[in-house]
Design an enzyme around this catalytic site. Structure first.
Site, PDB file in Angstrom:
ATOM      1  CB  SER A 142      -0.880   0.018   1.257  1.00 33.11           C
ATOM      2  OG  SER A 142      -1.530   1.272   1.375  1.00 33.11           O
ATOM      3  CE1 TYR A 155      -4.312  -2.170   5.157  1.00 31.10           C
ATOM      4  CE2 TYR A 155      -3.380  -0.039   4.558  1.00 31.10           C
ATOM      5  CZ  TYR A 155      -3.949  -1.248   4.196  1.00 31.10           C
ATOM      6  OH  TYR A 155      -4.130  -1.541   2.866  1.00 31.10           O
TER       7      TYR A 155
HETATM    8  N1  NAD Z   1      -8.976  -0.639  -1.064  1.00 29.26           N
HETATM    9  C1  NAD Z   1      -7.931   0.147  -0.833  1.00 29.26           C
HETATM   10  O1  NAD Z   1      -8.043   1.388  -0.710  1.00 29.26           O
HETATM   11  C2  NAD Z   1      -6.552  -0.454  -0.738  1.00 29.26           C
HETATM   12  C3  NAD Z   1      -5.445   0.393  -0.909  1.00 29.26           C
HETATM   13  C4  NAD Z   1      -4.162  -0.162  -0.802  1.00 29.26           C
HETATM   14  C5  NAD Z   1      -4.009  -1.508  -0.541  1.00 29.26           C
HETATM   15  N2  NAD Z   1      -5.117  -2.290  -0.377  1.00 29.26           N
HETATM   16  C6  NAD Z   1      -4.891  -3.711  -0.101  1.00 29.26           C
HETATM   17  O2  NAD Z   1      -5.460  -4.450  -1.153  1.00 29.26           O
HETATM   18  C7  NAD Z   1      -5.739  -5.781  -0.728  1.00 29.26           C
HETATM   19  C8  NAD Z   1      -7.118  -6.189  -1.187  1.00 29.26           C
HETATM   20  O3  NAD Z   1      -8.076  -5.348  -0.588  1.00 29.26           O
HETATM   21  P1  NAD Z   1      -9.409  -4.843  -1.327  1.00 29.26           P
HETATM   22  O4  NAD Z   1      -9.361  -3.359  -1.297  1.00 29.26           O
HETATM   23  O5  NAD Z   1      -9.591  -5.555  -2.589  1.00 29.26           O
HETATM   24  O6  NAD Z   1     -10.493  -5.251  -0.219  1.00 29.26           O
HETATM   25  P2  NAD Z   1     -11.787  -6.202  -0.246  1.00 29.26           P
HETATM   26  O7  NAD Z   1     -12.354  -6.062   1.110  1.00 29.26           O
HETATM   27  O8  NAD Z   1     -12.622  -5.880  -1.436  1.00 29.26           O
HETATM   28  O9  NAD Z   1     -11.185  -7.650  -0.463  1.00 29.26           O
HETATM   29  C9  NAD Z   1     -10.432  -8.315   0.519  1.00 29.26           C
HETATM   30  C10 NAD Z   1     -10.746  -9.799   0.420  1.00 29.26           C
HETATM   31  O10 NAD Z   1      -9.822 -10.473   1.280  1.00 29.26           O
HETATM   32  C11 NAD Z   1     -10.538 -11.483   1.987  1.00 29.26           C
HETATM   33  N3  NAD Z   1      -9.841 -11.783   3.241  1.00 29.26           N
HETATM   34  C12 NAD Z   1      -9.746 -11.025   4.357  1.00 29.26           C
HETATM   35  N4  NAD Z   1      -9.064 -11.666   5.297  1.00 29.26           N
HETATM   36  C13 NAD Z   1      -8.701 -12.859   4.781  1.00 29.26           C
HETATM   37  C14 NAD Z   1      -7.984 -13.976   5.281  1.00 29.26           C
HETATM   38  N5  NAD Z   1      -7.520 -13.974   6.533  1.00 29.26           N
HETATM   39  N6  NAD Z   1      -7.805 -15.042   4.472  1.00 29.26           N
HETATM   40  C15 NAD Z   1      -8.295 -15.063   3.215  1.00 29.26           C
HETATM   41  N7  NAD Z   1      -8.991 -14.025   2.686  1.00 29.26           N
HETATM   42  C16 NAD Z   1      -9.193 -12.951   3.460  1.00 29.26           C
HETATM   43  C17 NAD Z   1     -11.916 -10.876   2.221  1.00 29.26           C
HETATM   44  O11 NAD Z   1     -12.885 -11.886   2.498  1.00 29.26           O
HETATM   45  C18 NAD Z   1     -12.160 -10.147   0.907  1.00 29.26           C
HETATM   46  O12 NAD Z   1     -12.814 -10.959  -0.031  1.00 29.26           O
HETATM   47  C19 NAD Z   1      -5.504  -5.769   0.777  1.00 29.26           C
HETATM   48  O13 NAD Z   1      -4.249  -6.312   1.072  1.00 29.26           O
HETATM   49  C20 NAD Z   1      -5.536  -4.294   1.127  1.00 29.26           C
HETATM   50  O14 NAD Z   1      -4.817  -4.026   2.306  1.00 29.26           O
HETATM   51  C21 NAD Z   1      -6.364  -1.798  -0.467  1.00 29.26           C
END
Ligand code: NAD
Length: 253
Positions: A142, A155
């Site tokens: 991130s 985080y």
């Molecule tokens: N959305 C943002 O703004 C953003 C920005 C930077 C980084 N990220 C990172 O991107 C990645 C994906 O996030 P997203 O935004 O697509 O969120 P999201 O909530 O849409 O998807 C996350 C998915 O991960 C699954 N998950 C959570 N804990 C888990 C576990 N212990 N084992 C298996 N699956 C698990 C959830 O069920 C969900 O389906 C994450 O690592 C997040 O930290 C997100």
């Protein structure tokens, strides 16, 4: 097709960035292990891939558990005989809060999923890749690792940890033909976004506040990250390892 005949696993592929990436990898010819804690979500993505003519395997797993990682990778290799790409994308967000008010359990869960989950993915995927003498290990980091926002200490620390882990793993695994890259997205429009904003739902105020911090003037769509992951997983990125690949609209510039 950039990933013809490749076998990939994407964790957290039931939603958001992971789902968009699993769908794109499949469109580009990969067979995809769809890992998610939420069994229905994993099945949903799998069905979308199959409907579009691709091949996918729904794998319910908690990435913070060693045994779950071992099983998910074992089932994928049993089905398709190899593992070319492992995308450690699953993660959990933090509701912004003053450090003195953040419960220890919040820190522990964020570290368990966002850091230990990545370590365990590598621990179980790398032996398969070493035998093949090739592989790509991607991680979702991130911009919080490089330019954190206030109130997200746990985080930000978790994403900092996997950014450094990427460099260490890249050096360790280069002799085996395995590349390791961390992708650093700025805020992305997924179900996770409102939590970062400290809101139940994204609203105008939250969007205005976040968009103001991105020079290109918008947030990421999940597909922006999927396209970066496709490039990094493909042979087009053959000389890229140990990097932190920003998809941030200029936020960290
Ligand atoms: N959305 C943002 O703004 C953003 C920005 C930077 C980084 N990220 C990172 O991107 C990645 C994906 O996030 P997203 O935004 O697509 O969120 P999201 O909530 O849409 O998807 C996350 C998915 O991960 C699954 N998950 C959570 N804990 C888990 C576990 N212990 N084992 C298996 N699956 C698990 C959830 O069920 C969900 O389906 C994450 O690592 C997040 O930290 C997100």
């Amino acid at each position: 097709m950039k990933l013809k005949d490749r076998v990939a696993i994407v964790t957290g592929a039931g939603s958001g960035i992971g789902q968009a990436t699993a769908l794109l990898f499949a469109r580009e010819g990969a067979r995809v292990g769809v890992v998610d804690l939420d069994a229905d979500a994993a099945r949903g993505t799998t069905q979308q891939i199959e409907k579009a003519g691709g091949q996918a395997l729904a794998l319910t797993a908690d990435v913070s558990r060693g045994e779950d990682n071992r099983e998910a990778i074992g089932k994928t290799v049993a089905a398709w005989g190899r593992l070319d790409i492992f995308y450690a994308n699953a993660g959990v967000p933090q509701w912004p809060g003053a450090v003195e008010e953040v419960d220890e359990s919040v820190f522990d869960r964020i570290m368990a999923v966002n850091v230990k989950g990545v370590f365990l993915g590598a621990k179980h995927a790398v032996p398969v890749m070493k035998k093949q003498k090739s592989g790509v290990f991607l991680i979702t980091g991130s911009t919080a690792a490089l330019k954190p926002r206030p109130g997200g200490q746990c985080y930000a620390a978790s994403k900092g940890a996997v950014t450094t882990m990427t460099q260490s793993l890249a050096l360790e695994l280069a002799p085996f033909g395995i590349r390791v890259v961390v992708i650093a997205p700025v805020a992305t429009e997924t179900p996770m976004l409102p939590t970062f904003m400290g809101k139940k739902e994204v609203d105008e105020e939250g969007m205005r506040r976040y968009v103001a911090t991105v020079p290109l003037g918008r947030l990421n769509q999940p597909e922006d990250i999927a396209k970066a992951a496709l490039f990094l997983a493909s042979d087009d990125a053959a000389m890229i390892t140990g990097s932190c690949f920003l998809v941030d609209g200029g936020r960290c510039a």
